[in-house]
Scaffold this active site. Structure first.
Site, PDB file in Angstrom:
ATOM      1  N   ALA A 272       0.899  -1.651   0.442  1.00  0.00           N
ATOM      2  CA  ALA A 272       0.079   0.159  -0.115  1.00  0.00           C
ATOM      3  C   ALA A 272       0.757   1.010  -0.191  1.00  0.00           C
ATOM      4  CB  ALA A 272      -0.729   0.512   1.244  1.00  0.00           C
ATOM      5  N   CYS A 273       2.264   1.419   0.277  1.00  0.00           N
ATOM      6  CA  CYS A 273       2.815   2.409   0.880  1.00  0.00           C
ATOM      7  C   CYS A 273       3.664   2.757  -0.662  1.00  0.00           C
ATOM      8  CB  CYS A 273       4.310   2.622   1.771  1.00  0.00           C
ATOM      9  SG  CYS A 273       3.105   2.505   3.490  1.00  0.00           S
ATOM     10  N   THR A 274       4.083   1.614  -1.411  1.00  0.00           N
ATOM     11  CA  THR A 274       4.513   1.642  -2.859  1.00  0.00           C
ATOM     12  C   THR A 274       3.215   2.124  -3.341  1.00  0.00           C
ATOM     13  OG1 THR A 274       6.703  -0.170  -1.821  1.00  0.00           O
ATOM     14  CG2 THR A 274       5.520   0.267  -4.291  1.00  0.00           C
TER      15      THR A 274
END
Length: 160
Positions: A50-52
């Site tokens: 999700a952060c990517t």
């Protein structure tokens, strides 16, 4: 042990000051953005799914934010070395600040207790802050779901 954040920012509050090291060397501070609209997005960990996705989405729309006169800053507790690898691996164009001591996360109220699979732990709650050119909080997104988020932030930023 890092303390839990008990701070809750509200619309109109003055954005808490910060001074952190950033990817590529150097540092970043709130004063660097004086008179500009700033998006600060907090994310838990470099190079996770999700952060990517979120960081790639901000990079993909960076030129649209720039056209609207808005600057973007990503913040996580990862080291500068981790940020440098993350930026290189995914060709990210947004600056990433390293908040290893969690001082900024605590000041912005995003370092909180989380739970996953029945286990509780402290971590960054994915959140985004839109800070107006006057240095005040104009919009807060708490517990962000990544899909469509960056587009929502861009639309709100364009309204300022």
């Amino acid at each position: 042990m890092t303390e839990v954040s008990t701070i809750q920012l509200n619309l109109g509050d003055k954005a808490p000051d910060f001074h952190l090291p950033r990817d590529g060397g150097g540092d970043v501070r709130l004063a660097d953005f004086a008179g500009k609209v700033l998006v600060v997005y907090f994310y838990p960990k470099d190079d996770t799914t999700a952060c990517t996705t979120e960081s790639i989405s901000f990079t993909a729309l960076a030129s649209e934010f720039h056209k609207a006169g808005v600057v973007i800053l990503g913040v996580s507790p990862d080291s500068v070395k981790s940020h440098d690898k993350f930026v290189k691996k995914h060709a990210l164009s947004v600056p990433l600040a390293s908040d290893e001591e969690k001082t900024m996360a605590i000041a912005y109220g995003v370092w909180r207790e989380k739970s996953m699979y029945g286990r509780t732990y402290m971590g960054v709650v994915r959140s985004t802050f839109l800070i107006g050119a006057d240095g005040r909080i104009a919009r807060i997104w708490d517990k962000v779901k990544v899909a469509g988020h960056v587009e929502d932030v861009l639309a709100a930023a364009k309204e300022l």
